[in-house]
Enzyme design. Structure first.
Site, PDB file in Angstrom:
ATOM      1  N   SER A 106       0.852  -1.180   0.000  1.00 34.72           N
ATOM      2  CA  SER A 106       0.000   0.000   0.000  1.00 34.72           C
ATOM      3  C   SER A 106       0.889   1.232   0.000  1.00 34.72           C
ATOM      4  O   SER A 106       2.021   1.203   0.508  1.00 34.72           O
ATOM      5  CB  SER A 106      -0.890   0.004   1.247  1.00 34.72           C
ATOM      6  OG  SER A 106      -1.541   1.252   1.410  1.00 34.72           O
TER       7      SER A 106
ATOM      8  N   TYR B  53      -2.316  -1.034  10.894  1.00 33.72           N
ATOM      9  CA  TYR B  53      -2.251  -1.426   9.488  1.00 33.72           C
ATOM     10  C   TYR B  53      -1.083  -0.745   8.783  1.00 33.72           C
ATOM     11  O   TYR B  53      -0.316  -1.386   8.054  1.00 33.72           O
ATOM     12  CB  TYR B  53      -3.570  -1.071   8.808  1.00 33.72           C
ATOM     13  CG  TYR B  53      -3.639  -1.419   7.337  1.00 33.72           C
ATOM     14  CD1 TYR B  53      -3.846  -2.734   6.941  1.00 33.72           C
ATOM     15  CD2 TYR B  53      -3.511  -0.444   6.365  1.00 33.72           C
ATOM     16  CE1 TYR B  53      -3.918  -3.069   5.595  1.00 33.72           C
ATOM     17  CE2 TYR B  53      -3.567  -0.759   5.025  1.00 33.72           C
ATOM     18  CZ  TYR B  53      -3.778  -2.074   4.635  1.00 33.72           C
ATOM     19  OH  TYR B  53      -3.830  -2.396   3.306  1.00 33.72           O
TER      20      TYR B  53
END
Length: 332
Positions: free
Chosen positions: A138, A151
């Site tokens: 990401s 995360y």
């Protein structure tokens, strides 16, 4: 020759869309996930699209389960050609709102799950001297945002782990490709079933991409590996921007990062998937309006992160030249 592909978290979101693309190729696709309903539905879908499906109930946070799954895949489908680490979970909320157990669980799935998957793949690919491991990352691996600290931390940890592994494989002259794809915001079901400490329902930070865009990129990378890919203009902006002006990014996210992740909808009391799977089959897409195509993502997939950096440096140099000339003319 039929390829054997493993996708962790392969029954929803990006993993589900990716399983479909490999099925259309005619590959044997093993999907690892916890939810039996989604495993059964995904395997049936793979078969309908022309592939061979194998669904294995697996909690990727448990290394013994991942290793057992890898052993079964090779016994039933053959040598693994491509392993895609994709399984994820998250908690929306400030750092102080999370319990130690919740923080540990996100880390175990999103980071250790990738480590266990990579180790299982390596144990089988290394003796053969071939194979491809793809880490679904990401832009948050570079630019953390508020309200998703666990995360973001896990994604950054995956990047560090993967960089270390690459150097080891190069040292040992092992021809295994290790690729990391840094994603933009994606329209997946996770925003409905994630753990949420806030008063409003969460959303991906716009612009939002359909998971099929990501699936196409992952499939292409499996055929033409790249060290790293920044997928889409928003990911490129986040990664390069935080390298150039990290303090500015901090302050911008302090002002905009909260509202950008929240809808106007009041939080619903629904089942979450942090510690156990949500029942039913939810497919690949979430409920948000999203882009179905993106030319920059397609180009970035082809040229890789290194190519993007070359283009960005050339553009910046061009702007400096133009600005210098303009100042020179003004002073003449």
């Amino acid at each position: 020759m039929r390829r054997v592909v493993v996708i962790t978290g392969g029954t929803a979101g990006v993993g589900r869309a990716t399983a479909r693309d490999f099925a259309r190729e005619g590959a044997a696709v093993a999907v690892l996930a916890r939810g039996i309903d989604r495993l059964d539905a995904t395997v049936a879908e793979i078969a309908a699209l022309g592939g061979t499906g194998l669904g294995i109930p697996t909690d990727v946070a448990e290394s013994d389960q991942v290793e057992a799954a890898a052993e079964r895949i090779e016994a039933e489908l053959g040598p693994i050609d491509v392993w895609i680490n994709n399984a994820m979970t998250t908690v929306f909320g400030p750092v102080e709102s999370m319990t130690p157990r919740e923080h540990a669980r996100v880390t175990d799935v999103c980071y250790h799950g990738y480590v266990w998957g990579t180790r299982a793949a390596l144990a089988r690919m290394r003796p053969r001297g071939r194979g491809t491991i793809i880490q679904v990352g990401s832009a948050l691996a570079y630019r953390s945002i508020p309200l998703q600290s666990a995360y973001c931390g896990a994604k950054a940890a995956i990047r560090g782990f993967t960089d270390s592994l690459r150097s080891e494989l190069l040292h040992d002259r092992i021809a295994i490709d290790v690729c990391m794809v840094q994603l933009p915001a994606v329209n997946t079901p996770q925003f409905t079933w994630c753990e949420n400490k806030l008063d409003k329902m969460p959303q991906p930070v716009p612009p939002i991409f359909e998971p099929e865009i990501i699936a196409r990129a992952l499939h292409r990378i499996s055929l033409a590996p790249r060290r790293e890919v920044y997928l889409g203009w928003s990911a490129i902006q986040a990664i390069l921007g935080t390298e150039l002006v990290p303090g500015v990014a901090d302050r911008y996210l302090a002002r905009r990062g909260y509202a950008g992740q929240l809808t106007d909808e009041t939080k619903r009391d629904e089942a979450t998937n942090l510690f156990s799977p949500v029942l039913g089959d939810h497919g690949a897409r979430g409920s948000f309006a999203a882009r179905k195509r993106d030319p920059i993502a397609a180009i970035a997939t082809r040229i890789g992160a290194a190519g993007v950096r070359v283009v960005a440096a050339a553009a910046l140099a061009g702007l400096v030249v133009l600005a210098t000339r303009a100042v020179g003319r003004a002073l003449a």
